[in-house]
Scaffold this active site. Structure first.
Site, PDB file in Angstrom:
ATOM      1  N   GLU A  31     -48.027  10.805 -25.065  1.00  0.00           N
ATOM      2  CA  GLU A  31     -47.636  11.970 -24.270  1.00  0.00           C
ATOM      3  C   GLU A  31     -48.873  12.644 -23.674  1.00  0.00           C
ATOM      4  O   GLU A  31     -48.967  13.872 -23.661  1.00  0.00           O
ATOM      5  CB  GLU A  31     -46.847  12.975 -25.115  1.00  0.00           C
ATOM      6  CG  GLU A  31     -45.612  12.360 -25.753  1.00  0.00           C
ATOM      7  CD  GLU A  31     -44.685  13.388 -26.401  1.00  0.00           C
ATOM      8  OE1 GLU A  31     -43.479  13.280 -26.177  1.00  0.00           O
ATOM      9  OE2 GLU A  31     -45.158  14.299 -27.105  1.00  0.00           O
ATOM     10  N   HIS A  84     -52.935  14.274 -26.444  1.00  0.00           N
ATOM     11  CA  HIS A  84     -51.645  14.866 -26.101  1.00  0.00           C
ATOM     12  C   HIS A  84     -51.878  16.013 -25.116  1.00  0.00           C
ATOM     13  O   HIS A  84     -52.608  16.958 -25.397  1.00  0.00           O
ATOM     14  CB  HIS A  84     -51.020  15.372 -27.403  1.00  0.00           C
ATOM     15  CG  HIS A  84     -49.622  15.846 -27.299  1.00  0.00           C
ATOM     16  ND1 HIS A  84     -49.303  17.137 -26.978  1.00  0.00           N
ATOM     17  CD2 HIS A  84     -48.453  15.202 -27.476  1.00  0.00           C
ATOM     18  CE1 HIS A  84     -47.978  17.278 -26.981  1.00  0.00           C
ATOM     19  NE2 HIS A  84     -47.434  16.114 -27.275  1.00  0.00           N
ATOM     20  N   HIS A  98     -46.546  20.961 -37.627  1.00  0.00           N
ATOM     21  CA  HIS A  98     -46.402  22.034 -36.640  1.00  0.00           C
ATOM     22  C   HIS A  98     -46.233  23.417 -37.276  1.00  0.00           C
ATOM     23  O   HIS A  98     -45.595  24.288 -36.695  1.00  0.00           O
ATOM     24  CB  HIS A  98     -45.201  21.755 -35.717  1.00  0.00           C
ATOM     25  CG  HIS A  98     -45.439  20.645 -34.738  1.00  0.00           C
ATOM     26  ND1 HIS A  98     -45.667  19.351 -35.118  1.00  0.00           N
ATOM     27  CD2 HIS A  98     -45.456  20.634 -33.376  1.00  0.00           C
ATOM     28  CE1 HIS A  98     -45.825  18.586 -34.038  1.00  0.00           C
ATOM     29  NE2 HIS A  98     -45.705  19.335 -32.976  1.00  0.00           N
ATOM     30  N   CYS A 106     -38.077  20.922 -25.997  1.00  0.00           N
ATOM     31  CA  CYS A 106     -39.187  21.880 -25.877  1.00  0.00           C
ATOM     32  C   CYS A 106     -39.377  22.428 -24.463  1.00  0.00           C
ATOM     33  O   CYS A 106     -39.861  23.537 -24.294  1.00  0.00           O
ATOM     34  CB  CYS A 106     -40.482  21.270 -26.396  1.00  0.00           C
ATOM     35  SG  CYS A 106     -41.289  20.147 -25.257  1.00  0.00           S
ATOM     36  N   CYS A 107     -39.037  21.651 -23.428  1.00  0.00           N
ATOM     37  CA  CYS A 107     -39.380  22.099 -22.084  1.00  0.00           C
ATOM     38  C   CYS A 107     -38.512  23.254 -21.554  1.00  0.00           C
ATOM     39  O   CYS A 107     -39.054  24.196 -20.967  1.00  0.00           O
ATOM     40  CB  CYS A 107     -39.354  20.917 -21.118  1.00  0.00           C
ATOM     41  SG  CYS A 107     -40.549  19.633 -21.558  1.00  0.00           S
TER      42      CYS A 107
END
Lengths: 651, 651
Positions: free
Chosen positions: B331, B279, B145, B415-416
């Site tokens: 996901e 994803h 990432h 993360c959300c």
């Protein structure tokens, strides 16, 4: 962490049932199959499956690896290999027991010879840990299937001896079992472990029975008792080894469902297990061994655990086909009432495991529900695994398909075909049991059956039109004189029926015992005849509402058979079919499936309006006739859609 | 393997659409929100979420690690950390743009200062690869990432500059972006790779727009064009590194769904991608960048790909709530029409990604279906992620629950919540767009909106009773004179309506353009008023029959809101509810949910007979009233059952 004693103290335990063994499965040699439904299937196994198995073993180079002389093109040894050769020997032996075949017998003898020569001086015998990983024996019990393979070799040795009278393989596996008994156990210097995949436990019970040696029974008890105790063996094993297990590449770290204690039924001591969990094949093999040990040791705590696990499984985690296992992630159980149709795993081997466990429960707990389940699993979840030609196989058995699903060739599915082969070649032991002066008929199966009475051996010819009809006829062909009992199960699916004994008619309901069997004790003479005529009705079934995916759905059975709709008969988009609740059923021939009876029912088909993924136009129903075929027969006419559960027109 | 040129040869390509950018989202500073539905939620973000975000960053010790001075109790740096601080800065900046807050501004400035000081002399900036894995930068693009974090930092820098006018962070991220542009690319000595998690691409477009520098746009194009080309970058990367990636512990070997090329949308060059795969968050971020690049480069091949991907997604892989992602294993996406309700993943961030992509599609392709989808996702799949108190969060958003499901505290879902925070603090840019002499109202949102016309800036006050009512009022509060256009979307869910312009009434249908917008061009004077009055009806929806799980089911919407039944209102076993097709609906207050309108409908409840997992007694239906609540509002009154799709009483 705590350690607990191998057997719970009696003071702490609730009152346990007494174990009464009223019958035991008949040996394979006592049953000569002659059944219009099963005999052709067994013949395919004999003519095709068993030779194919043998060629597969040769193709990968197993016996060459075992002999220490691999060919350059041979595959690297796999930890499962010994179970493959063992299941082949077991099926071949079962076949030889009733159908002599000189070439097959020679093939088996040659394989046994290679096994015998490969056995280490101390009794150890495993291809992978001899040829590929020497020095690592018994260091990866969790993943490497080492005692699982040993168990299959032991079963093969027992079957080979029972079929042929030879002790060549039995001697080998006894020496191996003796080594295992030295290595494993709670004593000083012993490895206090057990295998990740249960199998050796039930095999050791068979070995004890075949040899009369109690030490194999004690070893089986040790493995069953030790399972799930603290400190957790596999943690210590992993720490000791310092590397990941054999399935390290396959499973995703320690939090993968295939790496939990539940996956291995090792989350609690077996007597404290209340729910069927984890890998479904492993689970049923363990429960089979528990029932065996209850029978042979009289341990009521194991019988109580088996009943509890059975009740839970039957009430919450069994597919209507008798399939077990809701998820492919762990090849096993998930949560109560989680029984997805299309994503069902329902591995053929798990259904075979349920058949095995059911057979053993009938030994310690005569109750037709075990036989009903055995029959349901056999005719549906197991049999669906096999194509009509006997040469293609399902590994998993979903209850719905949107199309594109077909049985595979052997080589794509390693474990199920040999398991089907050894089951079909030993069907008699599941159908018939020997009681004291008693023949018990658990399943209707055409065969000549020899059993023992106090006065000497007797023979009964059984003929039946199962699963299509409800007529089963027993004719005494050999009688030593003296009284004996013929016990026939009346399946739970029967709507009623008559029994005729030497011309005299009875209503089945008047004779039915609380166990679901009719037992007739007479001084049976040669020529005496008993005919059981059961009403085989089409039945509709609804699922417990907690099976959310089957709300508003209905399943159809006829006798032991679960029915399904296929696209080839009903057109595509089977999700649109609706079944009327009360329409009469017609039993019909099915185009393209000779010898298979279908069921025609009236209902409807929903026609969709509008377009797009979501639309505001409601669907409308038009009348339609439905043709259903036995679930086991699906996917023999192309790879179209299939559904067991159909829309309920009145819900 | 073959290599292909970066842009397909025109001769081979089918005719591509011309790209016409008719409007662009309004900047955050141009919209002053004043909305009875959204303002309280944004206020919770400002008062609670943003400060909580800041404390979380402090709790783990991120800025201390970045400064090279960790406390002994600090957590080891995580590869996601920089995205957390970046999303916090972005949300905080958005908030500061419209609501001054000296303390928050100081907090942001301090964090920016730490980031600036931590930046390497060559421009590099990443906490994990500085503090925890120095020397390993740009060696694990697939898993670590790194450019994803860079992208969020760039977005933060752009937002910080737009909100405050300061260049302190913008300068930092420009230098980092310049380094990335030197390191990555097809040139000699450059790394011909891209990130496993898309994000930097859309961020670079923002940076190009903020700075006017084309090289950032070219870099974004490079990343998008390079994706999915052969030879496959991540194979070479893994071989070069010789070790497993950062998620080696998490994913199960190379055959895990999280390790496929599809998972990363790198299975084919983007212009050859036809289906949304992998994803779901990654996918929507990629598609957002593709739409951005189509807008800013005029590349019709990208617009064509976006339209194709959109059509496929809308037709086969979107939940009725606007949720995306059918499986938690990846996901993300699975197969067409696989939209399980209870096992839906539908990650909040993926719905946010769909909102982002929709906004961008409206820029290149004015069509109300993008706005309808944006609205559907926003009010349902996104908003369900947030509790009524604004302090609890769903990561995944199933469409059915058997109970026991509740929103979590922040720290369990990383993360959300920050993604919700940055979305809610920038809602204006999703609702309103600036055209040439035009204000476009994509979503009804109460706000004072400033936009540009040829004659100078104009201001319109928008007020609305959305989502409960269909009335949206525009009042011109500042006009430079001269003609300009007010364009209002008429949502696809509206059953009809009237438009009143300065007292004059029109039927909406008479004014509606083919794009689904009403466009009114006048020399608007201060005080001029436009009122759109739409009929908000309760609608029933049926799914494409290929969504097998929703056969015989119906979903209910009212306006943009999807409704659901909860156990607290309807009792347990919601699977037993049946909804009448034609019963009139009543809009009612919901007990325990102030400011929420429910829908009361008549229907039935199925009562079950018999016992056991499967039973032959059919269920019977009794009449029942149903109370449905907006899906977003579920699980605010305990953790009972919930269902969006309800049994259809006539199917």
């Amino acid at each position: 962490m705590t350690t607990t004693s191998p057997v719970p103290a009696a003071a702490d335990a609730p009152a346990q049932p007494a174990v009464t063994v009223t019958s035991r499965p008949l040996p394979v040699t006592a049953v000569r199959l002659d059944d219009p439904f099963w005999s052709p299937r067994v013949e395919v196994v004999r003519r095709r499956t068993i030779p194919f198995q043998r060629r597969q073993i040769d193709r990968v180079g197993h016996l060459r690896a075992l002999a220490g002389a691999p060919d350059p093109g041979d595959a690297p040894p796999h930890v499962f290999w010994d179970s493959d050769v063992a299941k082949w020997i077991e099926a071949a032996s079962n076949s030889l027991a009733v159908t002599p075949d000189a070439r097959l017998e020679r093939d088996v003898d040659e394989a046994v010879e290679v096994l015998a020569r490969a056995q280490h001086p101390d009794g150890y015998l495993n291809t992978y840990f001899t040829a590929a990983a020497p020095g690592e024996r018994f260091t990866d019990l969790r993943d490497a299937h080492e005692l699982y393979c040993a168990g299959h070799l032991i079963e093969a040795g027992v079957a080979h001896h029972a079929a042929t009278g030879k002790t060549s393989l039995l001697d080998v596996v006894r020496r191996y079992a003796d080594l295992i008994g030295e290595v494993f156990g709670p004593g000083p210097g012993q490895l206090r472990g057990y295998d990740g995949h249960e199998e050796v436990e039930l095999a050791l019970v068979k070995l004890a029975r075949a040899t009369g040696e109690d030490r194999y029974l004690r070893l089986a008890s040790y493995f069953v008792d030790e399972r799930g105790r603290e400190p957790y063996f596999f943690d210590a094993e992993t720490a000791r080894r310092g590397t990941d297990g054999w399935f390290g590449e396959h499973f995703s770290g320690l939090d993968h469902p295939g790496r939990t204690r539940e996956y291995l039924q090792a989350h609690a001591p077996v007597r404290e297990q209340h729910e069927a969990v984890g890998h479904a094949v492993r689970a049923t093999y363990l429960y089979s061994a528990m029932a065996d040990l209850a029978a042979d040791t009289g341990d009521g705590t194991l019988l109580a655990a088996c009943r509890r696990l059975w009740d839970h499984l039957a009430a919450t985690r069994t597919y209507v086909t008798g399939g077990l296992g809701s998820s492919r992630v762990n090849e096993g159980f998930t949560r109560d009432f989680d029984l997805p149709a299309e994503d069902a795993y329902a591995e053929t081997c798990a259904a075979i495991g349920l058949v095995m466990w059911s057979q053993r429960m009938l030994t310690v707990d005569r109750d037709r529900r075990y036989a009903d389940t055995m029959e349901r699993a056999l005719y549906n979840a197991v049999l669906a695994g096999l194509s009509a030609d006997g040469e293609h196989f399902f590994y998993d058995n979903p209850l719905a398909s949107r199309g594109g699903v077909q049985r595979h060739e052997w080589f794509e599915v390693a474990c199920c075909p040999p398991n089907i082969a050894r089951l079909l070649t030993s069907l008699g032991g599941y159908a018939f049991a020997q009681g004291r002066d008693e023949l018990v008929v658990h399943l209707a199966l055409g065969a000549a059956v020899r059993f023992e009475t106090s006065a000497g051996p007797a023979t009964v010819d059984v003929s039946t039109d199962a699963p299509w009809g409800g007529r089963t006829q027993l004719r005494v062909t050999d009688s030593p004189g003296g009284e004996f009992t013929l016990s026939l199960r009346v399946p739970g699916w029967a709507e009623g029926g008559q029994l005729t004994v030497d011309g005299q008619r009875f209503d089945v309901a008047d004779l039915l015992g609380p166990d679901g069997y009719v037992s007739l004790t007479r001084a049976w003479q040669v020529g005496a005849e008993v005919v059981l005529d059961l009403d085989v009705a089409v039945r509709r079934w609804w699922a417990d509402p907690r099976v959310t995916g089957e709300a508003q759905h209905v399943a159809v059975t006829r006798g032991p058979l679960v029915y399904a709709a296929e696209e080839v008969d009903n057109g595509p988009s089977l999700v649109d079919l609706r079944l009327d609740r009360s329409a009469p059923a017609r039993v019909v021939q099915v185009p393209g499936l000779p010898d298979v009876l279908g069921v025609r029912l009236s209902g409807g088909r929903v026609e969709h309006a509008g377009a797009g993924l979501y639309r505001t136009e409601p669907p409308r129903r038009v009348p339609a006739d439905l043709l259903l075929v036995p679930y086991y027969a699906w996917a023999n006419r192309g790879a179209g859609e299939m559904r067991v559960w159909l829309g309920d027109s009145e819900d």
